[in-house]
Every structure is written in structure tokens, then in C-alpha cells.
Motif scaffolding. Structure first.
Motif, mmCIF file in Angstrom:
data_model
loop_
_atom_site.group_PDB
_atom_site.id
_atom_site.type_symbol
_atom_site.label_atom_id
_atom_site.label_comp_id
_atom_site.label_asym_id
_atom_site.label_seq_id
_atom_site.Cartn_x
_atom_site.Cartn_y
_atom_site.Cartn_z
ATOM 1 N N ASP A 1 0.884 -1.010 0.101
ATOM 2 C CA ASP A 1 0.087 0.049 -0.062
ATOM 3 C C ASP A 1 0.777 1.258 0.130
ATOM 4 O O ASP A 1 1.332 1.985 1.015
ATOM 5 N N GLN A 2 1.174 1.781 -1.332
ATOM 6 C CA GLN A 2 2.483 2.716 -1.213
ATOM 7 C C GLN A 2 1.567 3.928 -0.866
ATOM 8 O O GLN A 2 2.509 4.718 -0.215
ATOM 9 N N ALA A 3 0.235 4.530 -0.923
ATOM 10 C CA ALA A 3 -0.213 5.581 -0.669
ATOM 11 C C ALA A 3 0.032 5.515 0.957
ATOM 12 O O ALA A 3 0.286 6.608 1.470
ATOM 13 N N MET A 4 -0.214 4.658 1.569
ATOM 14 C CA MET A 4 -0.424 4.615 2.881
ATOM 15 C C MET A 4 1.136 4.592 3.525
ATOM 16 O O MET A 4 1.336 5.157 4.661
ATOM 17 N N ALA A 5 2.016 3.995 2.703
ATOM 18 C CA ALA A 5 3.613 4.104 2.888
ATOM 19 C C ALA A 5 4.030 5.358 3.051
ATOM 20 O O ALA A 5 4.480 5.902 4.229
ATOM 21 N N THR A 6 3.563 6.026 2.251
ATOM 22 C CA THR A 6 3.880 7.378 2.118
ATOM 23 C C THR A 6 3.378 8.328 3.067
ATOM 24 O O THR A 6 3.885 9.439 3.759
ATOM 25 N N PHE A 7 2.176 8.119 3.364
ATOM 26 C CA PHE A 7 1.346 8.877 4.428
ATOM 27 C C PHE A 7 2.082 8.785 5.715
ATOM 28 O O PHE A 7 2.313 9.497 6.465
ATOM 29 N N THR A 8 2.593 7.332 5.919
ATOM 30 C CA THR A 8 3.088 6.947 7.256
ATOM 31 C C THR A 8 4.743 7.766 7.280
ATOM 32 O O THR A 8 4.846 8.309 8.349
ATOM 33 N N ARG A 9 5.232 7.788 6.349
ATOM 34 C CA ARG A 9 6.481 8.575 6.306
ATOM 35 C C ARG A 9 6.438 10.084 6.404
ATOM 36 O O ARG A 9 7.288 10.585 7.294
ATOM 37 N N MET A 10 5.585 10.376 5.835
ATOM 38 C CA MET A 10 5.075 11.954 6.336
ATOM 39 C C MET A 10 4.891 12.153 7.684
ATOM 40 O O MET A 10 5.176 13.327 8.253
ATOM 41 N N ASN A 11 4.041 11.290 8.442
ATOM 42 C CA ASN A 11 3.760 11.446 9.627
ATOM 43 C C ASN A 11 4.981 11.134 10.516
ATOM 44 O O ASN A 11 5.172 11.833 11.551
ATOM 45 N N MET A 12 5.723 10.403 9.993
ATOM 46 C CA MET A 12 7.089 10.058 10.755
ATOM 47 C C MET A 12 8.138 11.583 10.904
ATOM 48 O O MET A 12 8.580 11.755 11.808
ATOM 49 N N GLU A 13 8.083 12.085 9.724
ATOM 50 C CA GLU A 13 8.708 13.362 9.721
ATOM 51 C C GLU A 13 8.241 14.470 10.602
ATOM 52 O O GLU A 13 9.034 15.009 11.076
ATOM 53 N N GLN A 14 6.710 14.364 10.693
ATOM 54 C CA GLN A 14 5.969 15.384 11.393
ATOM 55 C C GLN A 14 6.369 15.150 12.850
ATOM 56 O O GLN A 14 6.705 15.915 13.626
ATOM 57 N N VAL A 15 6.271 13.723 13.287
ATOM 58 C CA VAL A 15 6.705 13.612 14.744
ATOM 59 C C VAL A 15 8.189 13.582 15.043
ATOM 60 O O VAL A 15 8.360 14.211 16.136
ATOM 61 N N ARG A 16 8.931 13.512 14.135
ATOM 62 C CA ARG A 16 10.332 13.747 14.472
ATOM 63 C C ARG A 16 10.501 15.254 14.594
ATOM 64 O O ARG A 16 11.599 15.800 15.395
ATOM 65 N N SER A 17 10.004 16.230 13.890
ATOM 66 C CA SER A 17 10.113 17.710 14.033
ATOM 67 C C SER A 17 9.298 18.105 15.213
ATOM 68 O O SER A 17 9.411 19.289 15.576
ATOM 69 N N MET A 18 8.573 17.245 15.987
ATOM 70 C CA MET A 18 7.835 17.969 17.192
ATOM 71 C C MET A 18 8.969 17.996 18.317
ATOM 72 O O MET A 18 9.674 17.422 18.447
ATOM 73 N N PRO A 19 8.655 19.285 18.895
ATOM 74 C CA PRO A 19 9.510 19.387 20.268
ATOM 75 C C PRO A 19 9.447 18.297 21.184
ATOM 76 O O PRO A 19 8.433 17.678 21.362
#
Length: 170
Positions: free
Chosen positions: A152-170
């Protein structure tokens, strides 16, 4: 009335077709009509979730939230209702309901056996807004593993975006 169907399943099916065609404004009143004529069953809860999803798409967040809650009261096993409510609460700016988002996200994941990568994404965002960044990263890793295993490439991409978002959170 444009659509003279009186049988709730006909309203529901037509609403689903219209929504799939992107004709959301036409689908909403049909869902509302179907909802008003159906008994309080798990099927009705799913109709309410579909309506709540459309409200959310249209930015009618308060209505979406009320409908997700209504669906959870009708069917306490409707994972999609818990997930939708959790996502709204976790992602709404200025929301003071982070704990409630986490509770709902956990329930959705329990109901699906932690086997739904989309619901794991919701759980991870709820964990992150509750200052559980490490848990969020682990949950997202599990979601990515599931999405990739299902191709599920769309879900994998969405998950990677969320990973970046969480990494950037304080």
C-alpha cells in the motif's frame, strides 16, 4: 425532492455513489435522510461514520465530531468511528482533548487488532500530541511495516510523512 427513494438502503447506496464521484454536497442530505430512517444498528453506525467523514471533508468539524461520537454510542465496536473521532481531536488546532484522542485511537486499534496501518497512524499522532514521542515513532514503524507488507504505497507515503512530522515535534 430530487431523489424520490423512500427505502433507506436506496438512499444509502445513492449517497455512497455520489460521495465516490466527489459529489459530496449531494451525498450529505441523502446520508442524513438514510440516518433518520434507520434503526440504531451497527449498519446505521457505519452510515453515520460515512456522513461524518463527508462533514470532515467539508470542514464541518464540529458536526463530524458529533456524528463520530454518535456512531460510537450506537456501536461500541465501530473502529472507524473511534478512529475518525481520534483523528479530529488529535489534529484540531488548539484542541484540549489530547487525552480523549489517545483513548479513542487506542480503542480503534484494539478493535482492529493493531492490524490497520491507517488507524496506527492516528494512534501515533495522538501519542505525539500527548508527549509520547517515542511511542509514536514505534507505532509509526509498525504502521509502515504493515503498509509495505500490503504493498500500500499511498499509506506508506502517508506514514513516512507522519514520521517526519513526529520527528520535528519538540
Amino acid at each position: 425532492e430530487i431523489y424520490p427513494f423512500e427505502v433507506p438502503p436506496a438512499h444509502k447506496r445513492l449517497a455512497q455513489v455520489l460521495a465516490a464521484q466527489g459529489r459530496v454536497n449531494e451525498a450529505i442530505p441523502l446520508y442524513e435522510h438514510a440516518m433518520g430512517t434507520m434503526p440504531a444498528t451497527p449498519d446505521m453506525a457505519r452510515v453515520i461514520v460515512e456522513l461524518a467523514d463527508l462533514y470532515a471533508m467539508r470542514g464541518r468539524i464540529d458536526e463530524a465530531g458529533r456524528h463520530y461520537m454518535m456512531a460510537t454510542r450506537i456501536d461500541d465496536r465501530c473502529a472507524e468511528a473511534f478512529d475518525g473521532l481520534a483523528w479530529l481531536l488529535a489534529t484540531r488546532r488548539g484542541s484540549s482533548q489530547a487525552r480523549e484522542a489517545l483513548r479513542n485511537a487506542k480503542r480503534a486499534c484494539e478493535l482492529t487488532g493493531r492490524d490497520n496501518p491507517g488507524m496506527l497512524n492516528t494512534l501515533a499522532i495522538a501519542q505525539a500530541v500527548n508527549a509520547q514521542k517515542n511511542d509514536a515513532q514505534q507505532t509509526l514503524t509498525a504502521a509502515l511495516t504493515l503498509a509495505e507488507a500490503r504493498n500500500d504505497q499511498a499509506m506508506a507515503t502517508f506514514t513516512r510523512m507522519n514520521m517526519e512530522q513526529v520527528r520535528s515535534m519538540p
